[in-house]
Design an enzyme around this catalytic site. Structure first.
Site, mmCIF file in Angstrom:
data_model
loop_
_atom_site.group_PDB
_atom_site.id
_atom_site.type_symbol
_atom_site.label_atom_id
_atom_site.label_comp_id
_atom_site.label_asym_id
_atom_site.label_seq_id
_atom_site.Cartn_x
_atom_site.Cartn_y
_atom_site.Cartn_z
ATOM 1 N N ASP A 130 -2.626 -1.935 10.524
ATOM 2 C CA ASP A 130 -2.843 -1.850 9.106
ATOM 3 C C ASP A 130 -3.200 -3.093 8.622
ATOM 4 O O ASP A 130 -3.777 -3.200 7.501
ATOM 5 C CB ASP A 130 -1.431 -1.524 8.448
ATOM 6 N N LYS B 247 0.992 -1.215 0.007
ATOM 7 C CA LYS B 247 -0.058 -0.104 -0.096
ATOM 8 C C LYS B 247 0.805 1.189 0.064
ATOM 9 O O LYS B 247 1.965 1.168 0.441
ATOM 10 C CB LYS B 247 -0.798 0.133 1.244
#
Length: 291
Positions: free
Chosen positions: A134, A8
């Site tokens: 996350d 990401k």
């Protein structure tokens, strides 16, 4: 079972405040990109978890998030059979790209399917936050607003089409160091996260790139000036904008033209500023994870 654990970037990262418990509340736009590690997972008749990786310096025990995620589910559901995992790392380590968190997310998916636990995505995400802030996002993937400590997720419209140049210098950055040295109360210029969300909804790439900002740069860049050099290199070679991802040190540049992005990639390689250079695109393919 073969699973892809995708990296990401943070299109925008704001720290709202530091909480009394020491954690920082954030507001950030997360975006999955087409760059991934691969996990090969298989049930074994031998009890226990065996984890092997292609990088000798990575732990293969409970200090690895993959092992921790798999072990959490196997203990909760009293699974007596064993599990063999082969992790092939391609995402840079300690780079602000959630590589370890994404690997853990893939491990949750794999254990759930291999042992037919029947957990929904929401149920997996509730468990995933115990491994890392996350990890729930890495299960969901795509474009999302993350709030709280990163676990409160709101799916957004897909990021406008573009090309993304990744440049990771030959250094690693400790997330703990960055947040420990961030003076959240002194931040005056906060990123326009709400404006970026509107730009994403409108499909405006210029609206997104004009608002790209990361408050953690104020800590990481003074400690590692090469990050700013990579940003300037990308912008000088045609990037709409460039930004450090997460706590760094990886830098990404957004391009609206593939040829320009390819030329910028070659220029960054020639500069020697980045040890790893990778040209990719946003990922919007859902959360199946299987290759």
């Amino acid at each position: 079972m073969k699973l892809q654990a995708m990296a990401k970037i943070n299109l925008g990262l704001d720290v709202v405040r530091k909480r009394d418990d020491g954690y920082h509340e954030v507001r950030m736009i997360m975006q999955t990109i087409q760059m991934y590690d691969q996990l090969d997972m298989a049930e074994s008749s031998r009890p226990g978890i065996r984890l092997a990786t292609n990088l000798a310096y990575l732990p293969n025990n409970e200090n690895n998030l993959v092992y921790r995620a798999a072990n959490m589910l196997m203990e909760e559901f009293h699974i007596k059979k064993g599990l063999d995992i082969r992790l092939r790392k391609m995402i840079p380590v300690a780079a602000g790209m959630a590589g370890g968190s994404s690997d853990a997310a893939a491990a949750f998916i794999g254990v759930n399917r291999i042992f037919r636990l029947g957990l929904s995505m929401d149920e997996l995400m509730q468990r995933a936050v115990k491994v890392g802030a996350d990890v729930p996002y890495c299960l969901m993937r795509g474009t999302a607003l993350a709030e709280g400590i990163g676990e409160k997720l709101t799916p957004l419209a897909p990021m406008p089409p573009c090309h993304i140049l990744i440049g990771k210098p030959g250094i690693s950055v400790s997330t703990k160091f960055v947040y420990s040295n961030l003076r959240a109360g002194e931040i005056k210029d906060h990123p326009d996260i709400s404006g970026m969300i509107r730009a994403i909804e409108e499909g405006s790439l210029p609206g997104v790139t004009a608002r790209m900002a990361n408050v953690l740069e104020r800590v990481t860049i003074p400690a590692h000036p090469v990050i700013e050099e990579i940003k300037r290199n990308m912008i000088a070679h045609g990037a709409c904008n460039a930004l450090m991802s997460g706590s760094g040190p990886t830098v990404f540049g957004i391009f609206d033209n593939r040829r320009t992005a390819e030329a910028a990639s070659r220029a960054l390689k020639r500069s020697g500023l980045a040890r790893q250079v990778f040209l990719t695109r946003p990922f919007q393919g859902g959360n199946t994870h299987e290759k």
